[in-house]
Write an enzyme that holds these catalytic residues in place. Sequence first.
Site, PDB file in Angstrom:
ATOM      1  CB  THR A  64      -0.920   0.000   1.240  1.00 46.29           C
ATOM      2  OG1 THR A  64      -1.692  -1.194   1.211  1.00 46.29           O
ATOM      3  CG2 THR A  64      -1.831   1.207   1.266  1.00 46.29           C
ATOM      4  CG  HIS A 106      -0.613   0.684  -4.369  1.00 47.65           C
ATOM      5  ND1 HIS A 106      -0.473   0.299  -5.673  1.00 47.65           N
ATOM      6  CD2 HIS A 106      -0.904  -0.451  -3.675  1.00 47.65           C
ATOM      7  CE1 HIS A 106      -0.675  -1.004  -5.776  1.00 47.65           C
ATOM      8  NE2 HIS A 106      -0.927  -1.482  -4.586  1.00 47.65           N
TER       9      HIS A 106
END
Lengths: 346, 346, 346, 346
Positions: free
Chosen positions: D44, D47
């Site tokens: 995450t 990202h």
Amino acid sequence: MPKAMKAVIKAQPGPGLEASEVAIPSPAPDEVLVKVRAVSICGTDLHIYKWDPWAAGRVKPPLVAGHEVCGDVVERGSAVTTPEIGGFVSLESHVICNTCSYCRTGQGHICENTKLIGVDRDGGYAEYIAIPAQNAWPNPPDLPLEIAVLQENFGNAVHTAFAVDLRAKKVLVTGCGPAGLMTIAVARAIGSRAVYATDISPYRIDFAKRMGADLAMHAVDDPVLELVREATDGEGVDVLLEMSGAPAAIDQGFTLLKPSGEAALLGVTPGSFEFDWNNHVVFKAAKLHGISGRKLWQTWYQARGLIRSGAVDLSPMVTHRFKLDEFDLAFETMASGESGKVMMTP
Amino acid sequence: MPKAMKAVIKAQPGPGLEASEVAIPSPAPDEVLVKVRAVSICGTDLHIYKWDPWAAGRVKPPLVAGHEVCGDVVERGSAVTTPEIGGFVSLESHVICNTCSYCRTGQGHICENTKLIGVDRDGGYAEYIAIPAQNAWPNPPDLPLEIAVLQENFGNAVHTAFAVDLRAKKVLVTGCGPAGLMTIAVARAIGSRAVYATDISPYRIDFAKRMGADLAMHAVDDPVLELVREATDGEGVDVLLEMSGAPAAIDQGFTLLKPSGEAALLGVTPGSFEFDWNNHVVFKAAKLHGISGRKLWQTWYQARGLIRSGAVDLSPMVTHRFKLDEFDLAFETMASGESGKVMMTP
Amino acid sequence: MPKAMKAVIKAQPGPGLEASEVAIPSPAPDEVLVKVRAVSICGTDLHIYKWDPWAAGRVKPPLVAGHEVCGDVVERGSAVTTPEIGGFVSLESHVICNTCSYCRTGQGHICENTKLIGVDRDGGYAEYIAIPAQNAWPNPPDLPLEIAVLQENFGNAVHTAFAVDLRAKKVLVTGCGPAGLMTIAVARAIGSRAVYATDISPYRIDFAKRMGADLAMHAVDDPVLELVREATDGEGVDVLLEMSGAPAAIDQGFTLLKPSGEAALLGVTPGSFEFDWNNHVVFKAAKLHGISGRKLWQTWYQARGLIRSGAVDLSPMVTHRFKLDEFDLAFETMASGESGKVMMTP
Amino acid sequence: MPKAMKAVIKAQPGPGLEASEVAIPSPAPDEVLVKVRAVSICGTDLHIYKWDPWAAGRVKPPLVAGHEVCGDVVERGSAVTTPEIGGFVSLESHVICNTCSYCRTGQGHICENTKLIGVDRDGGYAEYIAIPAQNAWPNPPDLPLEIAVLQENFGNAVHTAFAVDLRAKKVLVTGCGPAGLMTIAVARAIGSRAVYATDISPYRIDFAKRMGADLAMHAVDDPVLELVREATDGEGVDVLLEMSGAPAAIDQGFTLLKPSGEAALLGVTPGSFEFDWNNHVVFKAAKLHGISGRKLWQTWYQARGLIRSGAVDLSPMVTHRFKLDEFDLAFETMASGESGKVMMTP
């Protein structure tokens, strides 16, 4: 807002309760103040009333009694965002800590720091009660008082009946006090093939039939083993829901339980007793579920679902209504065994 | 005992069925011979009738069609001890091996050597059928033919609805063919809080209401997402029972499924399709249950329990009755979408 | 093929066994004939040897004793297709009917028509035994006899330990006879956080440590409650695996069980006893699982998995080896409490 | 106490992160202030670093990044009673509301008001972080930083592997990023019969073997279907643990899944994709479990149990260490696919 209110309290150790005037409690930051609209009487309340050894060992007077309560939210602590002021709520009686390992794993019903209202902290036989906001369960405004006040006790029935898969099963309910009677209704509502029930009170045996039992028997006077075997083609029952706490009923129930049967056990016995471990559990490969309180808060959602869908009709359950002032008469009625639930209003 | 019997068979590859006269089968040592009293038509039978690619790839003519069958036991193989000669039975259509690892672990419904009557071996559109004794499920002698003949298909509904805990849950049934309609009735009988249903046939949408749906909608013409959200206070449903096999219905159903919801999936889709894996399953922490056939034999016991207790009333399900000779008319009726179950009698 | 064989039999009612020569059995159509390679002694065999009230009430002499058996398939009945002639097999001791409602729902371990080899029909203390083919579990040809002969008893351990989720749990095993010892090994293999064990034999307490117990205690002489509480930060254990059948151990185990804990119960008690129902089950919301035999046949698949992966090492379990002729010495060794499993070879 | 601290922040929309100085946060009444000792990088975080469409749609700069954090409690809000000042804690990244219906039924991992630290509110790539006390999980003081910092991500592995019964089962893990690698270790620790793994990075395939995979394969270059079938006697696997989010891996995994197999699904796919519904789910009677985050707080208790018992050894997992200042290098290392977990210290 007045400062004082009427309440029914245990003023000092010993039997009985008494009417009194006490200060209206102030809600803590996470609490709400509820104006009581109805209360009902539970077996636990009878123990406190009679001041039996359990009550004497646990209750510290003075204490406002009562834990089956519904009413309106009239004030909220500073940290409370729900429920609404003015909302009609039923109360969960177990005040739990939210921080122990049980609470942190979805098992609040066995919180190691539980406090019971009406037992460990002031209860609801009064005009007002302060309680954590999370214990105040919102009801539709038009829910009848007779149903709203039952929800805490109905939760015991739901918790017990939901502990086991009853779908298409033959079920024996031992003990037809109010929780047992409501359990019969739940068992019917969730697809049991048949519900058999036992008690020792003719009044309650009759009541059991009205709540949906296919067969309701006197646990001592009727030939229960024969009747149930006949009704089940000799097989016995798939499930035992034990609501009586009577060792003889427990023995009868397990005798009738089929191999690989399951039992949910809510009834509290008078103490230890001789239990036929091998035949009732080991050889039979039975599964037993001890039941304590209600699942917080799954049971409340489930109970709400059964009531709102109409699957369970609790309207026959309250059979007697009194004013809170008439509490002695109310307790006498409850103790008689000739009642369903007994409700009081302030 | 005659030597030959009337039968409706797939004589050679290609569309249609035909009436024929074939030898009455002899039961093997573990089989019984059943004199057929009624049969009904399943979607699978329609595939065979139409000779679609699936049927063309699997069925080896000549074959007696039909797998939803009830009748009387008239002869038993040498090793058979139950059911009784003369007994009225419904048939389980999956002939399983009892020896593979699935059969040996209580998972006969996924037996790796399954043969389906009416698909892989001769079926019941005939005066007689031979079948393993374990596939002949005893009925009470007075069970109406219209219910006895449905039990195999009813088992799909029970298997699907029992795959998930529906107690006090809000349920969406997508697809109201006969299995979907019976699933609605089961969901109601086992304590669902509400049952919503969708289909694209007005006849079946109306039928769904009669079987107990609180809300039955046209999957395309009605604003299903809005209607279900409104009915569920914006929350969506706890459970999806997918009986349609339509990708659009599957997408609609999962869109309405709440986080941590569960889905039981019986409907067979036309093939692979675009599925929103992240939003429908992963982020939602959903649980999905593929459903195949019936649990052998748990589902039969469960189905029996629901029927005998009266919890489920299947009597509205058979809407059309024909003689076996009229099979073309019967199939036409079934294919119209304007029927419940279609029954034929020899 | 010879006609007669050596066997150890219960010739008539009364204590002891005797060597005899009996006819080699012929396999029925669904049976295999197994040439015995090894047998071992179970607690049940000791009861039969001593001819206690249970044995006197159940066993009908003359009978070939012994139910823990492995050997080679030498002949197959006419209907048998598996296992192979020449295959090395271990035997499941429960011969089940495949037709009762329990067998038909994946619960063969509580088949209502169960016959036990060595108890209700001839067993394996002999050169040959005939047994239904489904009871002959294929082993790899090179599996050591000392492990093959244990699988039936190992199944009790697997069934008990698999009845409850032990992952990351603290587990107490009460009773370190052979089944208890193997249960300790299984509990370790499937991710228990800690395994504590009690027995009253110093030999077995020591053995328990070798099988993986973090803490092994004398149930009477050691302060078990204090030791386990200390080891668990005062919390007690999540799971009780009761293998002793001793009421005092059961009481100790449930006293240490945490709220919402689970107990799997295999030990058979001397009879009924005083049990603290409220504190041990109801208030604690405990879940109890009576354990009978092995799941047929899931447990065998599971046991095989644990052995073949190397997760459980059973090689320490057989501590004594005898020829079948030396059965009196073998039984004496088993009765001493100073052994693991005792194996005999024909 | 200083007023300002170093932090790595997303200063404005767009790729990259930057070092900055920001105010040290003040804990709210129910929060603690934690002095960060180590952080690690999750997918995450990558990202967010790259500012992909998901990140651009969700993250509102300026924001302190980072949600895998451990450190010491240095200050407590007024209502906090636990954990202790000075205590060493790991952080759960999901800040949940405790009042929605999910939180109130033990399903905090799908709380409808979840805020993620480092995504929706300031995270831990800093010297200090303020976070609700319930999100600070106490560690033993001597737990290595390399293990403490992993617990949040390890929880994904535990949640996934615990979603299905793996005991004595053959398991396929698709995707050997850090969560997949830890899942392999968990699967081994809880009694899997065998663990097979696939990835497309040779580095990770090799790593998978070190974490306990019996067989680790290149998902594209190796003949995975053949290899797994050979390893499983042609049967396929009982369980699929899907950690990759790659549609091709999902298809491969379900192709290898046995009838009645179960799949736990953590991997997030690039979007919708063609899925073979009939063969992968319906006909196979498969069970699928979408996995989101960690169960709050059961997974933390389970993870703790596995670590403290020594059943799982996480020490190989952190392969690279950087100072927080070197965050660009740390992210580059993580993005290379040639690392286990990458840790940074302030």
